[in-house]
Design an enzyme around this catalytic site. Structure first.
Site, PDB file in Angstrom:
ATOM      1  N   GLY A  92       0.786  -1.239   0.000  1.00  0.00           N
ATOM      2  CA  GLY A  92       0.000   0.000   0.000  1.00  0.00           C
ATOM      3  C   GLY A  92       0.816   1.285   0.000  1.00  0.00           C
ATOM      4  O   GLY A  92       1.792   1.433  -0.732  1.00  0.00           O
ATOM      5  N   ARG A 143       6.027  -6.232   9.367  1.00  0.00           N
ATOM      6  CA  ARG A 143       6.160  -7.612   9.872  1.00  0.00           C
ATOM      7  C   ARG A 143       6.529  -8.574   8.759  1.00  0.00           C
ATOM      8  O   ARG A 143       7.254  -9.529   8.978  1.00  0.00           O
ATOM      9  CB  ARG A 143       4.841  -8.053  10.525  1.00  0.00           C
ATOM     10  CG  ARG A 143       4.501  -7.262  11.789  1.00  0.00           C
ATOM     11  CD  ARG A 143       3.067  -7.465  12.195  1.00  0.00           C
ATOM     12  NE  ARG A 143       2.155  -7.063  11.134  1.00  0.00           N
ATOM     13  CZ  ARG A 143       0.833  -7.133  11.199  1.00  0.00           C
ATOM     14  NH1 ARG A 143       0.257  -7.612  12.285  1.00  0.00           N
ATOM     15  NH2 ARG A 143       0.081  -6.736  10.196  1.00  0.00           N
ATOM     16  N   VAL A 157       4.906  -2.950  15.280  1.00  0.00           N
ATOM     17  CA  VAL A 157       4.797  -1.720  16.071  1.00  0.00           C
ATOM     18  C   VAL A 157       3.988  -1.910  17.353  1.00  0.00           C
ATOM     19  O   VAL A 157       3.997  -1.046  18.225  1.00  0.00           O
ATOM     20  CB  VAL A 157       4.205  -0.543  15.241  1.00  0.00           C
ATOM     21  CG1 VAL A 157       5.073  -0.204  14.054  1.00  0.00           C
ATOM     22  CG2 VAL A 157       2.762  -0.815  14.825  1.00  0.00           C
ATOM     23  N   ASN A 196       3.190   5.163   9.066  1.00  0.00           N
ATOM     24  CA  ASN A 196       2.136   4.727   8.135  1.00  0.00           C
ATOM     25  C   ASN A 196       1.494   3.407   8.550  1.00  0.00           C
ATOM     26  O   ASN A 196       0.327   3.154   8.229  1.00  0.00           O
ATOM     27  CB  ASN A 196       2.768   4.615   6.732  1.00  0.00           C
ATOM     28  CG  ASN A 196       1.924   3.831   5.770  1.00  0.00           C
ATOM     29  OD1 ASN A 196       0.888   4.297   5.301  1.00  0.00           O
ATOM     30  ND2 ASN A 196       2.345   2.596   5.481  1.00  0.00           N
ATOM     31  N   SER A 208      -6.602   9.567   8.593  1.00  0.00           N
ATOM     32  CA  SER A 208      -7.670   9.122   7.680  1.00  0.00           C
ATOM     33  C   SER A 208      -8.805  10.134   7.751  1.00  0.00           C
ATOM     34  O   SER A 208      -8.997  10.804   8.783  1.00  0.00           O
ATOM     35  CB  SER A 208      -8.203   7.756   8.144  1.00  0.00           C
ATOM     36  OG  SER A 208      -9.412   7.445   7.473  1.00  0.00           O
ATOM     37  N   TYR A 216     -11.862   2.495  14.747  1.00  0.00           N
ATOM     38  CA  TYR A 216     -10.895   2.873  13.694  1.00  0.00           C
ATOM     39  C   TYR A 216     -10.854   4.397  13.554  1.00  0.00           C
ATOM     40  O   TYR A 216      -9.792   5.009  13.594  1.00  0.00           O
ATOM     41  CB  TYR A 216     -11.239   2.217  12.363  1.00  0.00           C
ATOM     42  CG  TYR A 216     -10.302   2.676  11.261  1.00  0.00           C
ATOM     43  CD1 TYR A 216      -8.953   2.324  11.292  1.00  0.00           C
ATOM     44  CD2 TYR A 216     -10.744   3.504  10.224  1.00  0.00           C
ATOM     45  CE1 TYR A 216      -8.072   2.771  10.308  1.00  0.00           C
ATOM     46  CE2 TYR A 216      -9.867   3.952   9.238  1.00  0.00           C
ATOM     47  CZ  TYR A 216      -8.533   3.577   9.287  1.00  0.00           C
ATOM     48  OH  TYR A 216      -7.659   4.029   8.320  1.00  0.00           O
ATOM     49  N   PHE A 254      -5.783  -2.543   2.367  1.00  0.00           N
ATOM     50  CA  PHE A 254      -6.520  -2.060   3.534  1.00  0.00           C
ATOM     51  C   PHE A 254      -7.844  -2.806   3.749  1.00  0.00           C
ATOM     52  O   PHE A 254      -8.131  -3.280   4.858  1.00  0.00           O
ATOM     53  CB  PHE A 254      -6.765  -0.558   3.352  1.00  0.00           C
ATOM     54  CG  PHE A 254      -7.610   0.080   4.419  1.00  0.00           C
ATOM     55  CD1 PHE A 254      -7.058   0.472   5.625  1.00  0.00           C
ATOM     56  CD2 PHE A 254      -8.971   0.298   4.214  1.00  0.00           C
ATOM     57  CE1 PHE A 254      -7.845   1.067   6.610  1.00  0.00           C
ATOM     58  CE2 PHE A 254      -9.759   0.887   5.194  1.00  0.00           C
ATOM     59  CZ  PHE A 254      -9.191   1.275   6.395  1.00  0.00           C
TER      60      PHE A 254
END
Ligand code: NDP
Ligand code: 8X3
Length: 261
Positions: free
Chosen positions: A13, A34, A59, A85, A138, A151, A188
Site C-alpha cells: 500500500g 512484519r 509496532v 504509516n 484518515s 478505527y 486495507f
C-alpha cells in the site's frame, strides 16, 4: 549523505508506494513491517541505486521496536523523515457487536505503535534540530460513519497527536504533518474484511478510488518543500467520494414526555 527516511508499513500500500517514490531521489530508506519477505522483494526491486535497510518491525510489540532500532546500521541511525504509516482497520460491525480483540489491535497499532515509534525517533531529531514526522491519519478521523467507531477514533488521535507535536516542537526546525486520505485501494480492505477479497473488492467497485501512488506523491511533496514550510494537514478524497447527509431516523417512537411539552 542522503537523507534517511523510515517508512513503517512499507510491505504494501501507501508505505511501499512511498518507498518507490523516495527511491527516485537521493534518500536512504529504512523499510519496516512484519512481512520481511515483502520488504526484501521491494528492496530488491529498488536496486542498488537507493541505500536500503530492511527491518522486521511489529509496532505493537515493545521488544520488536527495541530490537528494530538496536539493529539499525550506523548509516541509518540519524532518521531525517519518519513516515508513521503502519496501521489497519478491522471489521465494520456496530460498537455493540464488534470483537474486542479487533478494537485492541487497532488501538495497539494505530495509536500505541505510532506514539512509540515517534518517541524513539524524536530525541535524535531534537538533538540535530532537524526532521519531519509524517503521520498517516484518515478521513475517518474527522468524519464518522457506521462501523467506523474505534478505527475512526484512532485516526482522530493521530490528528490531535500531530497537532500536539507541532505545539511541543515550536522553536525547533522539526516539521510534523498529518495526511488524511479517503478511500484508496490497497490491501486495507482485505485486512479489514479479514482476508475476504471479494468483499474487499466490492468496497471500490464502480469507483475510481485513490491509489497508493497518489498518497506517496502527497507525502513526498509535503516533505520536499523548503524547511520553513510546514504542511500541517492534508485531507484528500477521491473525487467520487463526499459526505452523506446527517441521518434522521423516522421510525423511532416519540417519547410521551416530549410530546406533552
Ligand atoms: P495496507 O494494508 O496495504 O498496508 C498497511 C501496512 O501496515 C502494511 O505494510 C502492514 O505490514 C503494516 N502493518 C500493519 N500492522 C502492523 C504492525 N503491527 N507492525 C508493523 N506494520 C504493520 O493499507 P494502506 O497502505 O492503505 O494503509 C496504510 C495506512 O493508511 C494505515 O495507517 C491506514 O489506516 C491508512 N489509511 C488507509 C486508507 C485506505 O483507504 N487504504 C485511507 C486512509 C488511511 P505487515 O502486515 O507486513 O506488518
Ligand atoms: C480508510 C478510509 O473511508 O475506509 O481510512 O475509513 S475509510
Amino acid at each position: 549523505m542522503p537523507k534517511v527516511v523510515l517508512i513503517t508499513g512499507a510491505s504494501s500500500g501507501f508505505g511501499a508506494a512511498c518507498a518507490r517514490k523516495f527511491a527516485q531521489s537521493d534518500y536512504a530508506l529504512i523499510l519496516a513491517a512484519r512481512r520481511r519477505d515483502k520488504l526484501k522483494a521491494l528492496a530488491a526491486e529498488l536496486g542498488a541505486a537507493s541505500p536500503c535497510h530492511v527491518g522486521h518491525l511489529d509496532v505493537t510489540q515493545p521488544d520488536s521496536i527495541a530490537d528494530f532500532f538496536e539493529s539499525l546500521p550506523q548509516d541509518f541511525r540519524d532518521i531525517d523523515i519518519l513516515i508513521n504509516n503502519a496501521g489497519l482497520a478491522l471489521g465494520l460491525e456496530a460498537a455493540n457487536e464488534c470483537d474486542m480483540n479487533d478494537w485492541d489491535t487497532m488501538v495497539d497499532t494505530n495509536i500505541k505503535g505510532l506514539i512509540h515509534l515517534t518517541r524513539q525517533v524524536l530525541p535524535g531529531m531534537v538533538a540535530r534540530n532537524s526532521g519531519h514526522i509524517v503521520n498517516i491519519g484518515s478521513v475517518a478521523g474527522t468524519w464518522p460513519y457506521p462501523g467506523g467507531n474505534v478505527y475512526g477514533a484512532t485516526k482522530a488521535f493521530v490528528q490531535q497527536f500531530s497537532r500536539g507535536l507541532r505545539a511541543d516542537l515550536l522553536g525547533k526546525s522539526i516539521r510534523v504533518s498529518h495526511i488524511d486520505p479517503g478511500a484508496a485501494e490497497t490491501e486495507f480492505s482485505i485486512v479489514r474484511m479479514k482476508g475476504d477479497k471479494v468483499k474487499a473488492k466490492k468496497v471500490y467497485e464502480g469507483t475510481q478510488a485513490l491509489t497508493a501512488n497518489d498518497i506517496a506523491d502527497i507525502v513526498y511533496w509535503a516533505t520536499s518543500l523548503p524547511s520553513h514550510v510546514n504542511i500541517n494537514a492534508v485531507e484528500v478524497m477521491p473525487t467520487c467520494q463526499a459526505w452523506g447527509p446527517l441521518a434522521l431516523d423516522r421510525t423511532m417512537p416519540f417519547s410521551p414526555k416530549v410530546r406533552e411539552q
